[in-house]
Design an enzyme around this catalytic site. Sequence first.
Site, PDB file in Angstrom:
ATOM      1  N   LYS A   1     -34.815 -12.985 -93.893  1.00 53.64           N
ATOM      2  CA  LYS A   1     -33.962 -12.951 -93.559  1.00 53.64           C
ATOM      3  C   LYS A   1     -33.032 -11.988 -93.447  1.00 53.64           C
ATOM      4  O   LYS A   1     -34.227 -10.610 -93.637  1.00 53.64           O
ATOM      5  CB  LYS A   1     -32.963 -13.503 -94.593  1.00 53.64           C
ATOM      6  CG  LYS A   1     -31.671 -14.154 -95.073  1.00 53.64           C
ATOM      7  CD  LYS A   1     -31.193 -15.908 -94.605  1.00 53.64           C
ATOM      8  CE  LYS A   1     -29.577 -15.122 -94.190  1.00 53.64           C
ATOM      9  NZ  LYS A   1     -29.475 -14.512 -92.308  1.00 53.64           N
TER      10      LYS A   1
ATOM     11  N   LYS B   1     -34.155  -6.422-101.366  1.00 54.14           N
ATOM     12  CA  LYS B   1     -32.682  -7.265-101.837  1.00 54.14           C
ATOM     13  C   LYS B   1     -32.596  -8.487-102.469  1.00 54.14           C
ATOM     14  O   LYS B   1     -32.038  -8.881-102.859  1.00 54.14           O
ATOM     15  CB  LYS B   1     -31.782  -6.365-100.497  1.00 54.14           C
ATOM     16  CG  LYS B   1     -31.001  -6.452-100.964  1.00 54.14           C
ATOM     17  CD  LYS B   1     -29.561  -6.272 -99.550  1.00 54.14           C
ATOM     18  CE  LYS B   1     -30.131  -5.209 -98.898  1.00 54.14           C
ATOM     19  NZ  LYS B   1     -29.093  -4.748 -98.085  1.00 54.14           N
TER      20      LYS B   1
ATOM     21  N   LYS C   1     -35.649  -7.912 -90.536  1.00 60.26           N
ATOM     22  CA  LYS C   1     -34.356  -7.156 -89.700  1.00 60.26           C
ATOM     23  C   LYS C   1     -35.173  -7.025 -87.795  1.00 60.26           C
ATOM     24  O   LYS C   1     -35.771  -7.436 -87.841  1.00 60.26           O
ATOM     25  CB  LYS C   1     -34.231  -5.431 -90.396  1.00 60.26           C
ATOM     26  CG  LYS C   1     -32.958  -4.832 -89.948  1.00 60.26           C
ATOM     27  CD  LYS C   1     -31.654  -5.057 -90.549  1.00 60.26           C
ATOM     28  CE  LYS C   1     -30.317  -4.979 -90.954  1.00 60.26           C
ATOM     29  NZ  LYS C   1     -29.545  -5.417 -92.074  1.00 60.26           N
TER      30      LYS C   1
ATOM     31  N   GLY D   1     -25.197 -10.713 -89.181  1.00 62.03           N
ATOM     32  CA  GLY D   1     -24.925  -9.453 -88.055  1.00 62.03           C
ATOM     33  C   GLY D   1     -25.244  -8.058 -89.316  1.00 62.03           C
ATOM     34  O   GLY D   1     -25.878  -8.537 -90.594  1.00 62.03           O
ATOM     35  N   ASP D   2     -24.693  -6.613 -88.831  1.00 59.44           N
ATOM     36  CA  ASP D   2     -25.050  -5.989 -89.442  1.00 59.44           C
ATOM     37  C   ASP D   2     -23.948  -4.505 -88.738  1.00 59.44           C
ATOM     38  O   ASP D   2     -23.548  -5.473 -87.784  1.00 59.44           O
ATOM     39  CB  ASP D   2     -26.154  -5.423 -89.218  1.00 59.44           C
ATOM     40  CG  ASP D   2     -26.838  -4.426 -90.664  1.00 59.44           C
ATOM     41  OD1 ASP D   2     -27.004  -4.331 -91.597  1.00 59.44           O
ATOM     42  OD2 ASP D   2     -26.724  -2.656 -89.521  1.00 59.44           O
TER      43      ASP D   2
HETATM   44  P1  NDP Z   1     -19.646  -2.118 -88.639  1.00 60.78           P
HETATM   45  O1  NDP Z   1     -20.257  -2.086 -87.814  1.00 60.78           O
HETATM   46  O2  NDP Z   1     -19.151  -3.178 -88.924  1.00 60.78           O
HETATM   47  O3  NDP Z   1     -18.861  -0.609 -89.664  1.00 60.78           O
HETATM   48  C1  NDP Z   1     -19.360   0.170 -89.693  1.00 60.78           C
HETATM   49  C2  NDP Z   1     -18.367   0.920 -89.909  1.00 60.78           C
HETATM   50  O4  NDP Z   1     -19.582   2.629 -90.346  1.00 60.78           O
HETATM   51  C3  NDP Z   1     -17.641   1.408 -88.649  1.00 60.78           C
HETATM   52  O5  NDP Z   1     -16.466   1.812 -89.134  1.00 60.78           O
HETATM   53  C4  NDP Z   1     -18.408   2.700 -88.070  1.00 60.78           C
HETATM   54  O6  NDP Z   1     -17.145   3.461 -87.258  1.00 60.78           O
HETATM   55  C5  NDP Z   1     -19.605   3.495 -89.308  1.00 60.78           C
HETATM   56  N1  NDP Z   1     -20.815   4.365 -88.909  1.00 60.78           N
HETATM   57  C6  NDP Z   1     -21.584   4.035 -87.843  1.00 60.78           C
HETATM   58  N2  NDP Z   1     -22.140   4.755 -88.139  1.00 60.78           N
HETATM   59  C7  NDP Z   1     -21.457   5.714 -88.216  1.00 60.78           C
HETATM   60  C8  NDP Z   1     -22.147   7.176 -88.153  1.00 60.78           C
HETATM   61  N3  NDP Z   1     -22.370   7.889 -87.902  1.00 60.78           N
HETATM   62  N4  NDP Z   1     -21.148   8.042 -88.793  1.00 60.78           N
HETATM   63  C9  NDP Z   1     -20.086   7.664 -89.630  1.00 60.78           C
HETATM   64  N5  NDP Z   1     -19.642   6.148 -89.570  1.00 60.78           N
HETATM   65  C10 NDP Z   1     -20.285   5.719 -89.253  1.00 60.78           C
HETATM   66  O7  NDP Z   1     -20.801  -2.223 -89.984  1.00 60.78           O
HETATM   67  P2  NDP Z   1     -20.695  -2.816 -91.426  1.00 60.78           P
HETATM   68  O8  NDP Z   1     -20.124  -3.012 -92.429  1.00 60.78           O
HETATM   69  O9  NDP Z   1     -21.519  -4.516 -91.359  1.00 60.78           O
HETATM   70  O10 NDP Z   1     -22.398  -1.867 -92.083  1.00 60.78           O
HETATM   71  C11 NDP Z   1     -21.702  -1.449 -92.875  1.00 60.78           C
HETATM   72  C12 NDP Z   1     -23.253  -0.823 -93.482  1.00 60.78           C
HETATM   73  O11 NDP Z   1     -23.660  -1.745 -94.549  1.00 60.78           O
HETATM   74  C13 NDP Z   1     -24.406  -0.512 -92.875  1.00 60.78           C
HETATM   75  O12 NDP Z   1     -25.520   0.177 -92.932  1.00 60.78           O
HETATM   76  C14 NDP Z   1     -25.380  -2.101 -92.653  1.00 60.78           C
HETATM   77  O13 NDP Z   1     -26.472  -1.562 -92.971  1.00 60.78           O
HETATM   78  C15 NDP Z   1     -24.672  -2.229 -94.604  1.00 60.78           C
HETATM   79  N6  NDP Z   1     -25.110  -3.610 -94.544  1.00 60.78           N
HETATM   80  C16 NDP Z   1     -23.761  -4.513 -94.278  1.00 60.78           C
HETATM   81  C17 NDP Z   1     -23.741  -6.235 -94.357  1.00 60.78           C
HETATM   82  C18 NDP Z   1     -23.336  -6.480 -94.142  1.00 60.78           C
HETATM   83  O14 NDP Z   1     -23.193  -8.086 -94.710  1.00 60.78           O
HETATM   84  N7  NDP Z   1     -22.360  -6.257 -92.862  1.00 60.78           N
HETATM   85  C19 NDP Z   1     -24.572  -6.762 -95.614  1.00 60.78           C
HETATM   86  C20 NDP Z   1     -25.576  -5.462 -96.450  1.00 60.78           C
HETATM   87  C21 NDP Z   1     -25.918  -3.823 -95.977  1.00 60.78           C
HETATM   88  P3  NDP Z   1     -17.134   2.604 -86.017  1.00 60.78           P
HETATM   89  O15 NDP Z   1     -15.800   2.062 -86.294  1.00 60.78           O
HETATM   90  O16 NDP Z   1     -16.336   3.964 -84.798  1.00 60.78           O
HETATM   91  O17 NDP Z   1     -17.671   2.052 -85.065  1.00 60.78           O
END
Ligand code: NDP
Length: 453
Positions: free
Chosen positions: A92, A116, A128, A167-168
Site C-alpha cells: 500500500k 509508516k 510506492k 495518490g501522492d
Molecule cells: P500535491 O501534489 O497535492 O501538492 C504538492 C505541493 O507541494 C504543491 O503545492 C506543489 O507546488 C508543492 N511542491 C512540489 N514540489 C515542490 C518543490 N520541489 N518545491 C516547492 N514546492 C513543491 O501533493 P500532496 O499534498 O499529496 O503531497 C505533499 C507531500 O506529502 C509529499 O511529500 C507526499 O509524499 C506527502 N504525503 C502525501 C500524502 C497524501 O495523502 N496525499 C500522504 C502522506 C504523505 P505546485 O502547486 O507548484 O505543484
Amino acid sequence: MSVHKYIAKVMKTTMESTPGQTEFYQAVEEVLSTLEPILKAEPKYDQYNILERIVIPERQILFRVTWMDDANKIQTNIGYRVQFNSAIGPYKGGLRFHQNVNLGIIKFLGFEQIFKNSLTGLAIGGGKGGSNFNPKGKSDGEIMRFCQSFMIELSKHIGETRDVPAGDIGVGGREIGYMFGEYKRVTGNFEGILTGKGINWGGSLTRTEATGFGSVYFAENILNKQNDSLKDKVATVSGSGNVAIYTIQKLYDMNAKPVTCSDSRGMIYDKNGINLDTLKLIKEIQRSSLEEYILIHKDATYLPIHKYPQGANAVWAVPCDIAFPSATQNELNLKDMKNLYKNGCKLVCEGANMPTTPEAIEFMLEKKMLFGPAKAANAGGVATSQLEMSQNASMQKWSFAEVDGKLRKIMKSIFDLSYETSKEFEHEGNLMIGANIAGFKKVADSMIDQGAV
Ligand code: NDP
C-alpha cells in the site's frame, strides 16, 4: 559483530548494489541509525538477516508509458511500482507524478511506507510508484490518456489483496478516477484496487482531508503531552496541495492561525491567516499559481522562489510557534531550522515525506525542539485509505464524522505507541526513535515468522 558495524555493513552494501539512489540512502540511513537500541536488545534481527532483507524491495517494476499529446505526437515516460514489503499485508502506498521522479525517489518513499503503515496498526505492507510525467500545463485529455496508458501496465501487478495504490504529489481525485476507469475497462472488474476514489464509486469520506487532518491531530497530541495545545498558536505551512490545504483547514478548527503556504514557484505570507477559500479556489479549482492570492488579499505578500534568501526556504524564516513542512522532501535544511529556532518555533510536524534534512533534524533534537516525524505524523492518509478498503470489502459507507473519529483515534494511538516505545528504549520523547522502532518491530517479527521469504 557490533550493532554499529552491522548497520554500517548493510549501508555499504546498499550503496554499492544500488548506485546513485541518494534519497533512498538518506531514508535507509535515517531508519537504521535509530534502530540501534532494539538491535542491541534483540540479536535475532541480525541472526535472521533482517536488515539485509528489509532494504531490498520484494519486487520493482519499471515500464514504458506511451501516450498521445494534443498535437497527436507520441510522448514517452517511465512508470514505476516498487512493491517493497508485504510481511504484514498487501502493498500500500501512493503514486507520484512529477518530473523529478526516478527509481531512487520511489524507493525512498516505498521504504518509509513500510514503517509508516506498520505504525498505523493496520494490516498493510509498504509500496510506492509513479512516473516522471509532469502534469503541469497538460490538458485534461492529455492527463487522461497518460493515466490510461499508465494503468494498462500497472493493472497487471495490482489487486485488492495484492497491491492497492493511492495518490501522492501530482495524483489527486482526477487522476485516480482516470486510472480506476481504465482498470475496469481492461479487467472488466469493479474492485477496490485504488484508494482516494470518488465518493460515488467506492471512495471514503474524509480520505481527501486525512493526511492534513492527521498531521494536525498528531501535533495536538505532542502538545497535549506538554500540557499545551494548538489554541492561539501561529503556524507556518509549506506547500499548497492536498496535505497543506487540509492542514490549514484543521489548524483553523483547532483555533490556531496558519500564516503561510507555498508552491513550486513561491510563497505567501498572510499575517491575518491564510484564506482557505481563496487557497482552494486557486489550487483545487483553477490549478494556478499562488501569486494570484495577493490580487484578492492586499495585506498578504508573495515572494517568488528566485527571491528566497540564498540556500534557505523563505517559509521557514517567518516567525511561528509550529512549522508544518507539507510540500516535498528536503525542503527544510539546517539554515531553515536555525531560522525557526531563532524565531521561537517549538515544534516541527512533518506532513510531507522526509522534508527535513538529517543535519536539520540533528540540530532540532540538540536544541530540544519537539518533532513529529513523517512516518508517524502523516500516517493519517494511508490509515484512512485502509478504512476505504475496509468499507469496500464490507460494502459499507461510513459518515464523515465516523471516519474522522476513527482517524483521530488512530493518530492518538500512533502517538502513544511512538511515545511508549521511545520510553521503553530509553529515549523518552524522541518520537523519531520511537516510531521507527515500533514500525520496524512488527514488520521484522512478521518476517521472522514467515521464514526465508
Ligand atoms: P500535491 O501534489 O497535492 O501538492 C504538492 C505541493 O507541494 C504543491 O503545492 C506543489 O507546488 C508543492 N511542491 C512540489 N514540489 C515542490 C518543490 N520541489 N518545491 C516547492 N514546492 C513543491 O501533493 P500532496 O499534498 O499529496 O503531497 C505533499 C507531500 O506529502 C509529499 O511529500 C507526499 O509524499 C506527502 N504525503 C502525501 C500524502 C497524501 O495523502 N496525499 C500522504 C502522506 C504523505 P505546485 O502547486 O507548484 O505543484
